[in-house]
Design a protein around this motif. Structure first.
Motif, PDB file in Angstrom:
ATOM      1  N   GLY A  43     -10.986  -8.138 -12.841  1.00 36.74           N
ATOM      2  CA  GLY A  43      -9.698  -8.482 -13.434  1.00 36.74           C
ATOM      3  C   GLY A  43      -8.661  -7.386 -13.423  1.00 36.74           C
ATOM      4  N   TYR A  44      -8.905  -6.329 -12.685  1.00 30.76           N
ATOM      5  CA  TYR A  44      -7.958  -5.220 -12.639  1.00 30.76           C
ATOM      6  C   TYR A  44      -6.910  -5.409 -11.549  1.00 30.76           C
ATOM      7  N   GLN A  45      -5.710  -4.969 -11.841  1.00 30.00           N
ATOM      8  CA  GLN A  45      -4.740  -4.700 -10.793  1.00 30.00           C
ATOM      9  C   GLN A  45      -5.248  -3.486 -10.025  1.00 30.00           C
ATOM     10  N   HIS A  65      -1.244  -6.442  -6.880  1.00 31.01           N
ATOM     11  CA  HIS A  65      -1.867  -5.246  -6.311  1.00 31.01           C
ATOM     12  C   HIS A  65      -0.795  -4.392  -5.629  1.00 31.01           C
ATOM     13  N   HIS A 120       3.526  -5.063 -14.797  1.00 30.90           N
ATOM     14  CA  HIS A 120       3.635  -6.296 -15.595  1.00 30.90           C
ATOM     15  C   HIS A 120       4.396  -6.088 -16.901  1.00 30.90           C
ATOM     16  N   HIS A 132     -11.142  -6.103  -8.292  1.00 28.81           N
ATOM     17  CA  HIS A 132     -10.491  -7.413  -8.280  1.00 28.81           C
ATOM     18  C   HIS A 132     -11.307  -8.420  -9.086  1.00 28.81           C
ATOM     19  N   TYR A 144      -8.414 -11.484  -1.923  1.00 29.96           N
ATOM     20  CA  TYR A 144      -7.659 -12.688  -2.269  1.00 29.96           C
ATOM     21  C   TYR A 144      -8.300 -13.946  -1.687  1.00 29.96           C
ATOM     22  N   ASP A 182      -5.281 -14.962  -6.698  1.00 28.44           N
ATOM     23  CA  ASP A 182      -4.618 -14.627  -7.951  1.00 28.44           C
ATOM     24  C   ASP A 182      -3.189 -14.220  -7.596  1.00 28.44           C
ATOM     25  N   THR A 242      -6.806  -4.203 -17.162  1.00 26.16           N
ATOM     26  CA  THR A 242      -5.360  -4.216 -16.959  1.00 26.16           C
ATOM     27  C   THR A 242      -4.657  -5.102 -17.990  1.00 26.16           C
ATOM     28  N   ASP A 251      -0.439 -13.604  -9.023  1.00 26.25           N
ATOM     29  CA  ASP A 251       0.370 -12.656  -9.792  1.00 26.25           C
ATOM     30  C   ASP A 251      -0.424 -11.417 -10.203  1.00 26.25           C
ATOM     31  N   ARG A 252      -1.447 -11.065  -9.443  1.00 28.54           N
ATOM     32  CA  ARG A 252      -2.198  -9.847  -9.781  1.00 28.54           C
ATOM     33  C   ARG A 252      -1.372  -8.589  -9.511  1.00 28.54           C
TER      34      ARG A 252
END
Length: 553
Positions: A337-339, A371, A488, A334, A361, A366, A278, A368-369
């Protein structure tokens, strides 16, 4: 002071929800330089500044369809068009189109089509394999309902997929039967057996579809999209096609690409091995979230609810994943590192996704991920607090209200449709809801979306939670800023402010000065991408000139 390369003036330019209106906008290369009055912007222009006279027309940031399927849309443009808007309002009309296609096809060639809505057919029923067999005895036929979650195949198509009287329903799917015999209607995962034996689409065909579809989207004022399912049909070759199209400059607009991360349709490991997580990419093609399916669609009766459908007390929809499977897919994406952006429409599916997010979570915070939940059509009231606590983005489709609202009454009764897709609540609670069409599930035309957000009515006038109506400015905000926020990108696009990308749409209708019904006939006159005019409507165009000291602002 920088001299603008282009000036758009004498218009009503909506710059953003907080920014309001300007008369003119100055562009430097691919970015917005400044906005203000016509006189203020004229003072910035030099002899080589190109001037576009908007003649009082409304301009907005380029629209951003936050959930649609670009390569599928491009492919659908060369398949049978079965939409009601194309005049397909009966089973016989579908049969006639198949008959015509067969007459122009080689024996054995697959006949594909998309867009029929059985709720809008005269018979209020799907076509069956027996209807199709009468005109296509030698060609497999596979036709997709508008929602994309149900298909009908003729006998040859079912035989090719090994589907017969004794074939059991797969998990996450359903084979509709008549007296024990499959009638051709396949729901959700039951379609996979047929799709597995269809001729594969090549990378070059996919690149052509991306280009074809993207050029068409520009005619609607759409400058950005989130491609909602790369890898859903042809797997890894779909991602390769986007990468190739990007290398060849054949992606006509800005794309955030969602990667399939389902149990069977999964390209996450392939993408991750290439470093494609992402956020990787540029302003034309960027990697977005990971997606998987937890249920189907309400219109097809396959969205997974905690209470049964009104028209069938035995039907709760189709559950495509268990909680354990949902947890596993969520945690994997998750951790990498992916949304994440799962498909969930019914309240039971939404709750299951939120359960998985809580576990993810808890293991790896995180904040500001961002999802998401794609569609998020009906959630129970108590899940609103969970959405807020985890800052989960509900990515709903206003066009579903317009095109499918009548059908919701048929299958869900009169009360549940009043609580679907609560955009006003989402917006006021700070959840950053976005607007989209799920094209080709519905038309990519943004006008039914804007109408549905402001009027909250179906195409037949059925009310769908009138208290959830948005203002025109709020609706455009969801179609611009919030759509960018969802991947984002809000610092790069979504408003017409200095430093952001100069992506602009010009319309023939001032949405702020007319009744919502007038939106439905509105057209895009011009589309600007990165400061360059990439679409102009014939015979209805704002005028272009070079700057002149004698020219009035």
């Amino acid at each position: 002071m920088t001299v603008p390369t282009r000036l758009m003036t004498n218009g009503k330019i909506w710059c953003g929800l907080k920014e309001g209106f300007a008369e003119a906008i100055a562009i430097d290369g691919d970015k917005v330089l400044a906005t203000g009055t016509a006189a203020e912007m004229a003072a910035l222009a030099g002899p080589e500044t190109e001037i576009i006279d908007l003649e009082g027309k409304l301009a907005t940031p380029g629209l951003n369809d936050a959930h649609m399927h670009l390569h599928h849309y491009g492919r659908s443009l060369v398949e049978l068009d079965l939409r009601p808007a194309a005049g397909v309002t009966s089973v016989q009309a579908i049969v006639d189109l198949v008959k015509e296609a067969v007459a122009n096809a080689e024996p054995g060639q697959w006949i594909l089509g998309r867009g029929y809505d059985h709720d809008k057919l005269a018979e209020l029923e799907h076509p069956t394999k027996w209807d199709l067999d009468t005109v296509s005895p030698d060609n497999p036929v596979f036709l997709t309902r508008t929602c994309g979650h149900t298909t009908v195949g003729n006998s040859l198509a079912l035989k090719a997929g090994g589907i017969g009287r004794d074939t059991p329903d797969p998990f996450g799917g359903k084979i509709r039967r008549r007296n024990g015999e499959p009638d051709g209607i396949l729901f959700e995962n039951a379609r996979d057996a047929v799709r597995a034996v269809m001729p594969p689409i090549t990378e070059s065909q996919l690149v052509a579809a991306i280009e074809r579809g993207g050029k068409k989207l520009l005619t609607f004022g759409i400058t950005s999209i989130m491609e909602a399912a790369i890898g859903i049909g042809e797997g890894e070759v779909e991602l390769d096609a986007y990468l190739t199209a990007h290398e060849q400059n054949r992606i006509p607009l800005r794309v955030a690409g969602t990667l399939m991360g389902d149990l069977e349709r999964n390209i996450v490991d392939y993408a991750h091995s290439k470093g494609l997580v992402t956020g990787v990419g540029d302003d034309i093609f960027r990697i977005g979230p990971v997606k998987f399916f937890t249920d189907g669609s309400a219109g097809a009766g396959t969205a997974w609810f905690s209470i049964p459908y009104e028209n069938d007390e035995t039907n709760f929809g189709v559950r495509c994943l268990t909680q354990e499977q949902t947890d596993e897919l969520t945690l994997k994406a998750h951790r990498l590192g992916y949304q994440i952006a799962p498909h969930a429409i019914g309240d039971a599916a939404i709750s299951m996704v939120l359960n998985a997010y809580e576990k993810a979570y808890a293991e790896m915070p995180d904040p500001d991920r961002r999802h998401r939940i794609e569609h998020c059509g009906w959630h129970v009231p108590e899940d609103l607090a969970r959405l807020k606590a985890m800052k989960v983005i509900p990515a709903g489709q206003p066009s579903f209200l317009y095109f499918f609202g009548e059908g919701y009454y048929t299958i869900l009764g009169s009360e549940r449709p009043q609580h679907c897709y609560p955009f006003k609540t989402w917006f006021e609670e700070g959840l950053h809801p976005s607007a989209s069409t799920d094209c080709p599930v519905t038309s990519p035309d943004p006008m039914p979306c804007l109408y549905a957000m402001v009027a909250r009515k179906s195409d037949t006038g059925k009310p769908l939670g009138l208290a959830q109506a948005l203002s025109v400015a709020e609706a455009l905000h969801l179609y611009t800023y919030e759509a960018a926020y969802g991947v984002h990108d809000e610092e790069r696009k979504g408003r017409l402010i200095p430093g952001q990308l100069a992506d602009i749409a010009v319309f023939d209708t001032d949405f702020f000065a007319v009744e919502p019904e007038a939106f439905l006939s509105a057209k895009c006159l011009m589309t600007v991408l990165g400061g360059e005019v990439v679409y102009r409507a014939r015979d209805r165009l704002p005028r272009h000139t070079r700057n002149s000291p004698k020219r009035a602002p």
